[in-house]
Design a protein around this motif. Structure first.
Motif, PDB file in Angstrom:
ATOM      1  N   ASP A   1      15.120  14.683   5.047  1.00 24.66           N
ATOM      2  CA  ASP A   1      14.330  13.519   5.475  1.00 24.66           C
ATOM      3  C   ASP A   1      15.098  12.209   5.330  1.00 24.66           C
ATOM      4  O   ASP A   1      14.768  11.223   5.982  1.00 24.66           O
ATOM      5  N   LEU A   2      16.075  12.185   4.443  1.00 25.25           N
ATOM      6  CA  LEU A   2      16.819  10.953   4.222  1.00 25.25           C
ATOM      7  C   LEU A   2      18.039  10.834   5.121  1.00 25.25           C
ATOM      8  O   LEU A   2      18.740   9.826   5.076  1.00 25.25           O
ATOM      9  N   ALA A   3      18.297  11.866   5.901  1.00 26.60           N
ATOM     10  CA  ALA A   3      19.540  11.867   6.689  1.00 26.60           C
ATOM     11  C   ALA A   3      19.462  10.860   7.824  1.00 26.60           C
ATOM     12  O   ALA A   3      18.430  10.685   8.453  1.00 26.60           O
ATOM     13  N   TYR A   4      20.587  10.249   8.088  1.00 28.08           N
ATOM     14  CA  TYR A   4      20.679   9.324   9.199  1.00 28.08           C
ATOM     15  C   TYR A   4      20.670  10.105  10.507  1.00 28.08           C
ATOM     16  O   TYR A   4      21.340  11.124  10.622  1.00 28.08           O
ATOM     17  N   GLY A   5      19.901   9.626  11.493  1.00 29.54           N
ATOM     18  CA  GLY A   5      19.921  10.277  12.797  1.00 29.54           C
ATOM     19  C   GLY A   5      19.268  11.643  12.794  1.00 29.54           C
ATOM     20  O   GLY A   5      19.699  12.554  13.499  1.00 29.54           O
TER      21      GLY A   5
ATOM     22  N   GLY B   1       0.796  -1.224   0.000  1.00 29.78           N
ATOM     23  CA  GLY B   1       0.000   0.000   0.000  1.00 29.78           C
ATOM     24  C   GLY B   1       0.827   1.272   0.000  1.00 29.78           C
ATOM     25  O   GLY B   1       2.060   1.216  -0.038  1.00 29.78           O
ATOM     26  N   PRO B   2       0.131   2.426   0.058  1.00 32.16           N
ATOM     27  CA  PRO B   2       0.829   3.715   0.033  1.00 32.16           C
ATOM     28  C   PRO B   2       1.826   3.882   1.174  1.00 32.16           C
ATOM     29  O   PRO B   2       2.846   4.550   1.004  1.00 32.16           O
ATOM     30  N   LEU B   3       1.568   3.262   2.307  1.00 31.11           N
ATOM     31  CA  LEU B   3       2.473   3.454   3.435  1.00 31.11           C
ATOM     32  C   LEU B   3       3.740   2.608   3.322  1.00 31.11           C
ATOM     33  O   LEU B   3       4.652   2.736   4.127  1.00 31.11           O
ATOM     34  N   GLN B   4       3.763   1.720   2.332  1.00 33.09           N
ATOM     35  CA  GLN B   4       4.942   0.882   2.167  1.00 33.09           C
ATOM     36  C   GLN B   4       5.758   1.285   0.945  1.00 33.09           C
ATOM     37  O   GLN B   4       6.744   0.637   0.630  1.00 33.09           O
ATOM     38  N   ILE B   5       5.358   2.343   0.279  1.00 36.37           N
ATOM     39  CA  ILE B   5       6.018   2.683  -0.980  1.00 36.37           C
ATOM     40  C   ILE B   5       7.500   2.960  -0.738  1.00 36.37           C
ATOM     41  O   ILE B   5       7.879   3.552   0.263  1.00 36.37           O
ATOM     42  N   ALA B   6       8.328   2.500  -1.666  1.00 35.86           N
ATOM     43  CA  ALA B   6       9.772   2.544  -1.434  1.00 35.86           C
ATOM     44  C   ALA B   6      10.450   3.791  -1.992  1.00 35.86           C
ATOM     45  O   ALA B   6      11.617   4.036  -1.687  1.00 35.86           O
ATOM     46  N   CYS B   7       9.764   4.568  -2.789  1.00 40.25           N
ATOM     47  CA  CYS B   7      10.414   5.744  -3.367  1.00 40.25           C
ATOM     48  C   CYS B   7      10.568   6.822  -2.303  1.00 40.25           C
ATOM     49  O   CYS B   7      10.019   6.707  -1.219  1.00 40.25           O
ATOM     50  N   THR B   8      11.337   7.865  -2.625  1.00 43.56           N
ATOM     51  CA  THR B   8      11.488   8.971  -1.684  1.00 43.56           C
ATOM     52  C   THR B   8      10.854  10.231  -2.240  1.00 43.56           C
ATOM     53  O   THR B   8      10.538  10.307  -3.424  1.00 43.56           O
TER      54      THR B   8
ATOM     55  N   ASP C   1      34.719  13.170   7.208  1.00 45.25           N
ATOM     56  CA  ASP C   1      34.476  12.164   6.177  1.00 45.25           C
ATOM     57  C   ASP C   1      33.245  12.417   5.340  1.00 45.25           C
ATOM     58  O   ASP C   1      32.150  12.567   5.845  1.00 45.25           O
ATOM     59  N   GLY C   2      33.406  12.395   4.038  1.00 48.55           N
ATOM     60  CA  GLY C   2      32.263  12.367   3.130  1.00 48.55           C
ATOM     61  C   GLY C   2      31.294  13.516   3.226  1.00 48.55           C
ATOM     62  O   GLY C   2      30.141  13.391   2.816  1.00 48.55           O
ATOM     63  N   PHE C   3      31.739  14.661   3.707  1.00 50.73           N
ATOM     64  CA  PHE C   3      30.828  15.786   3.897  1.00 50.73           C
ATOM     65  C   PHE C   3      30.589  16.498   2.571  1.00 50.73           C
ATOM     66  O   PHE C   3      31.517  16.859   1.888  1.00 50.73           O
ATOM     67  N   GLY C   4      29.330  16.683   2.230  1.00 54.13           N
ATOM     68  CA  GLY C   4      29.014  17.467   1.038  1.00 54.13           C
ATOM     69  C   GLY C   4      29.274  16.746  -0.273  1.00 54.13           C
ATOM     70  O   GLY C   4      29.824  17.329  -1.201  1.00 54.13           O
ATOM     71  N   ALA C   5      28.849  15.504  -0.365  1.00 58.01           N
ATOM     72  CA  ALA C   5      29.141  14.705  -1.560  1.00 58.01           C
ATOM     73  C   ALA C   5      28.608  15.345  -2.839  1.00 58.01           C
ATOM     74  O   ALA C   5      29.260  15.273  -3.875  1.00 58.01           O
ATOM     75  N   CYS C   6      27.418  15.960  -2.781  1.00 58.81           N
ATOM     76  CA  CYS C   6      26.845  16.512  -4.001  1.00 58.81           C
ATOM     77  C   CYS C   6      27.284  17.955  -4.217  1.00 58.81           C
ATOM     78  O   CYS C   6      26.800  18.619  -5.136  1.00 58.81           O
ATOM     79  N   GLU C   7      28.179  18.445  -3.378  1.00 59.86           N
ATOM     80  CA  GLU C   7      28.763  19.787  -3.525  1.00 59.86           C
ATOM     81  C   GLU C   7      27.720  20.892  -3.416  1.00 59.86           C
ATOM     82  O   GLU C   7      27.769  21.889  -4.124  1.00 59.86           O
ATOM     83  N   GLY C   8      26.769  20.695  -2.523  1.00 57.35           N
ATOM     84  CA  GLY C   8      25.838  21.777  -2.196  1.00 57.35           C
ATOM     85  C   GLY C   8      24.676  21.938  -3.151  1.00 57.35           C
ATOM     86  O   GLY C   8      24.105  23.022  -3.257  1.00 57.35           O
ATOM     87  N   THR C   9      24.272  20.887  -3.833  1.00 51.83           N
ATOM     88  CA  THR C   9      23.205  21.001  -4.822  1.00 51.83           C
ATOM     89  C   THR C   9      21.907  20.340  -4.378  1.00 51.83           C
ATOM     90  O   THR C   9      21.037  20.063  -5.209  1.00 51.83           O
ATOM     91  N   LEU C  10      21.781  20.077  -3.086  1.00 49.81           N
ATOM     92  CA  LEU C  10      20.562  19.445  -2.547  1.00 49.81           C
ATOM     93  C   LEU C  10      20.255  18.123  -3.253  1.00 49.81           C
ATOM     94  O   LEU C  10      19.110  17.833  -3.603  1.00 49.81           O
ATOM     95  N   ALA C  11      21.298  17.335  -3.430  1.00 51.57           N
ATOM     96  CA  ALA C  11      21.093  16.007  -4.015  1.00 51.57           C
ATOM     97  C   ALA C  11      21.576  14.896  -3.086  1.00 51.57           C
ATOM     98  O   ALA C  11      21.650  13.753  -3.502  1.00 51.57           O
ATOM     99  N   CYS C  12      21.906  15.256  -1.840  1.00 51.13           N
ATOM    100  CA  CYS C  12      22.296  14.226  -0.882  1.00 51.13           C
ATOM    101  C   CYS C  12      22.044  14.768   0.521  1.00 51.13           C
ATOM    102  O   CYS C  12      21.472  15.846   0.661  1.00 51.13           O
ATOM    103  N   SER C  13      22.399  14.019   1.531  1.00 55.53           N
ATOM    104  CA  SER C  13      22.195  14.521   2.895  1.00 55.53           C
ATOM    105  C   SER C  13      23.469  14.390   3.708  1.00 55.53           C
ATOM    106  O   SER C  13      23.440  14.328   4.931  1.00 55.53           O
ATOM    107  N   THR C  14      24.614  14.370   3.023  1.00 46.63           N
ATOM    108  CA  THR C  14      25.851  14.135   3.748  1.00 46.63           C
ATOM    109  C   THR C  14      26.356  15.362   4.487  1.00 46.63           C
ATOM    110  O   THR C  14      27.333  15.275   5.228  1.00 46.63           O
TER     111      THR C  14
END
Lengths: 487, 183
Positions: free
Chosen positions: B129-133, A234-241, B91-104
């Protein structure tokens, strides 16, 4: 130019050691022989020139000032999925190539392209020539749906479709037929969304990217107007970001077309969700509710709770004309919810079916343990099971999920473990190992032509030159022979 | 998987907040910077008397292991720039060089500092939202600029600059090898 720089340095009153060693490295690289670096330090071999390989190399070089690292890559060109997987309209993600380039140009690092490990040289031969070997060769296969009709014309794996528009040599003959109105993508991860987006993006936008010219021409003539992205749960399991979802929502001249029934009960569940999942779900619900401009020519939508059971062939039995889907219900909730069959079926007419249910690693060499169930090299924190001196990093170690940053951290972990083993004496560094010299000689006797990093630099310069005349950042050569000719 | 979040704390140990949702910071005006195209537009910081681009602020990056890296940054410099320009061993800071394509370049700020940061865009939040921690006071370093805050004492005519301390919960550091500058 490099010779001039060296002469100037000698003439100047201050000689930077950095400059001198760079110059000597340049000379050494030109000659194809490891130059002035110490022959008594640890020699490490990395199999695979993608993000995992380069990030592992980077850490090793930093941690040990006496380490020499050689990266072997099957294609003449480096960078793996950063080059052949990341979508053409995501050039910022490819900025990591700059850091990999720095690593490859490091005086204690050398790149050897066009070397097929397992075929041109065995893992055992590498282990004899190096103190340690790291497997970072990723996942070049894909999971199959396991349904009848999967091999019919019109059905492709996302891996092959992505390889096709990104110029991967082995996919250059793909020639997907884009004359149908509806395409169905199985799987709802970021790769599925990339494929959907490339199928529906305006050609005016695509033509300024590094998408291959033949894919661009095929897409310019495409009749695909509707893309359904199908998932088992379902929608809550979708894997995309959310970033990729937002790009779908913002696609010009398209509207979202989803089934309200798929979203029953979702609004109530929102409040308990962690922020990332909550925002993603909210955006999805908004898209489902608002749809978009009715006059939009193109549409896309998620279809949930559906699993593929059969590809339907046309009357002549020669190509796919539809897909049969089984309807599921969900048992449990959250990430661990399971799809259970209900017995109901649904047929969808479509002429293009793309299965995006995961990449898959394959075994590289009989001497290397491989877990066929999980499709990874069995390992403990990057140390390959029962095989001293053999390590792994990236997708071949953990499975084919995650973004570049995930692979980066994972590679740093493997490098750290390897360094620990060196320092704990688990690897016998007192033995001198010949490294690249031995392997290069061996490859020469086998008629294998290796491509050095400086030769890749010629290829990339040529790509950029060709791209310029087309108004694109680069135009990739589509076959290996052409790459070798330029190099 | 190793952590890749950098934690901020203002000269004392940080406490990880566990609140359920993101708090938005007020849009206070202070030097804006745009990573990538590098335009510095001067805003008015309500807390300082005067701002010149050359003014420096001390930024402390605190590693999860407790190791601290302190540098003097120019006001208006993005925190990714600070790391790159000073060649900080992260380590590994800024992998995408500031283009909002990663969360490092994920950083965790102390609440007081966090509240003074500029508004967060959807694009930044998507990657964050994708960042660890992830925490309630997390932001991406490439989108934040160094700034000064002042505290004037009654007896003291000169503004005191308060240092911003950003801690990192990343356990590894690496010398940033790239010579590429963001601006």
């Amino acid at each position: 130019m490099k010779m001039m720089r060296m002469i100037n340095l000698v003439r100047g009153s201050v000689m930077k050691i950095h400059g001198l060693s760079r110059a000597s490295r340049c000379l050494a690289a030109e000659g194809g022989v490891r130059g002035l670096s110490s022959s008594s330090g640890p020699r490490v071999c990395i199999v695979g020139g993608g993000p995992a390989g380069f990030y592992t190399a980077q850490q090793l070089l930093k941690a040990r000032q006496d380490a020499a690292v050689d990266v072997y890559e099957r294609l003449p060109v480096p960078f793996g999925l950063v080059r052949f997987g990341v979508a053409p309209d995501h050039p910022e993600v490819k900025n990591v190539i700059n850091t990999f380039t720095q690593t490859a140009q490091h005086e204690r690092c050398s790149f050897h392209g066009n070397v097929n490990v397992g075929k041109d040289v065995t893992i055992d031969e590498l282990r004899q020539a190096y103190h340690a070997v790291v497997l970072s060769y990723g996942a070049e296969g894909n999971r199959s749906m396991g349904i009848s009709g999967e091999d019919l014309p019109g059905v492709f794996s996302a891996k092959d479709f992505v390889g096709w528009y990104n110029g991967l040599p082995s996919n250059k003959e793909l020639r997907p037929d884009l004359s149908c109105e509806t395409a169905v993508i199985l799987g709802q991860g970021n790769v599925a969304l990339d494929v959907a987006r490339i199928l529906l993006a305006p050609v005016e936008m695509l033509k300024e990217t590094d998408i291959t010219q033949n894919a661009l021409e095929a897409l310019a003539g495409s009749k695909v107007r509707r893309v359904l992205i199908v998932g088992r749960r379902g929608p809550l399991q979708i894997a995309c970001t959310i970033k990729e979802l937002r790009e779908m929502v913002n696609l010009p001249n398209t509207r979202a077309d989803m089934l309200p029934a798929d979203f029953e009960g979702i609004a109530e569940a929102l409040k308990d969700l962690p922020r990332p999942r909550k925002r993603l779900t909210e955006l999805m619900m908004k898209a489902a509710k608002e749809g978009g401009d009715d006059k939009a020519e193109k549409c896309w939508g998620f279809r949930f709770f559906r699993s593929p059971v059969e590809v339907i062939a046309g009357a002549d039995g020669k190509r796919a004309t539809g897909i049969r889907l089984a309807l599921n219900k969900l048992e449990g909730s959250g990430e661990s919810a399971r799809a259970e069959v209900t017995g109901q079926l649904e047929d969808v007419d479509c002429g293009l079916i793309i299965s995006s249910i995961g990449y898959k690693s394959i075994p590289i060499d009989p001497a290397v343990p491989f877990d066929p169930r999980r499709a990874i090299v069995p390992n403990e924190m990057g140390r390959v099971q029962d095989t001293a001196g053999l390590y792994c990093s990236g997708w071949v170690k953990r499975g084919p999920t995650g973004v570049i940053a995930t692979t980066m951290n994972d590679s740093f972990d493997t490098a750290r473990v390897l360094i620990q083993d060196m320092e704990a004496g688990k690897l016998d560094l007192s033995v001198n190992k010949p490294g690249a010299q031995a392997i290069t000689a061996l490859l020469q006797t086998r008629g294998v032509r290796t491509v050095l990093f400086s030769q890749w630099e010629k290829i990339t310069a040529e790509e950029e030159k060709r791209g310029k005349s087309l108004g694109k950042p680069r135009e990739k050569p589509l076959d290996v022979d052409e790459m070798l000719k330029i190099a | 998987m190793s952590v890749c979040a950098l934690r901020v704390f203002l000269q004392r140990a940080a406490v990880m907040r566990k609140a359920a949702h993101q708090t938005f910071s007020q849009a206070r005006a202070f030097p804006q910077c745009v990573t990538g195209s590098y335009t510095h537009s001067r805003g008015i910081n309500t807390l300082t008397n005067s701002l010149r681009a050359e003014e420096k602020v001390t930024v402390h990056f605190l590693n999860r292991d407790g190791k601290r890296i302190s540098v003097k940054a120019l006001t208006g410099e993005s925190l990714l720039d600070v790391v790159v320009n000073h060649d900080l061993d992260i380590d590994g800071f800024g992998a995408c060089e500031g283009t909002l394509a990663c969360s490092t370049c994920h950083l965790i700020f102390e609440e007081a500092v966090y509240k003074k940061l500029g508004p967060i865009s959807d694009e930044e939040m998507d990657m964050l939202d994708l960042a660890y921690g992830l925490t309630d006071t997390s932001r991406l370093g490439c989108q934040q600029c160094s700034f000064t805050t002042t505290r004037t004492h009654n007896h003291d005519k000169h503004p005191q600059y308060k240092d911003a301390t950003i801690s990192m919960s990343k356990s590894k550091e690496r010398k940033r090898e790239t010579e590429k500058r963001i601006h």
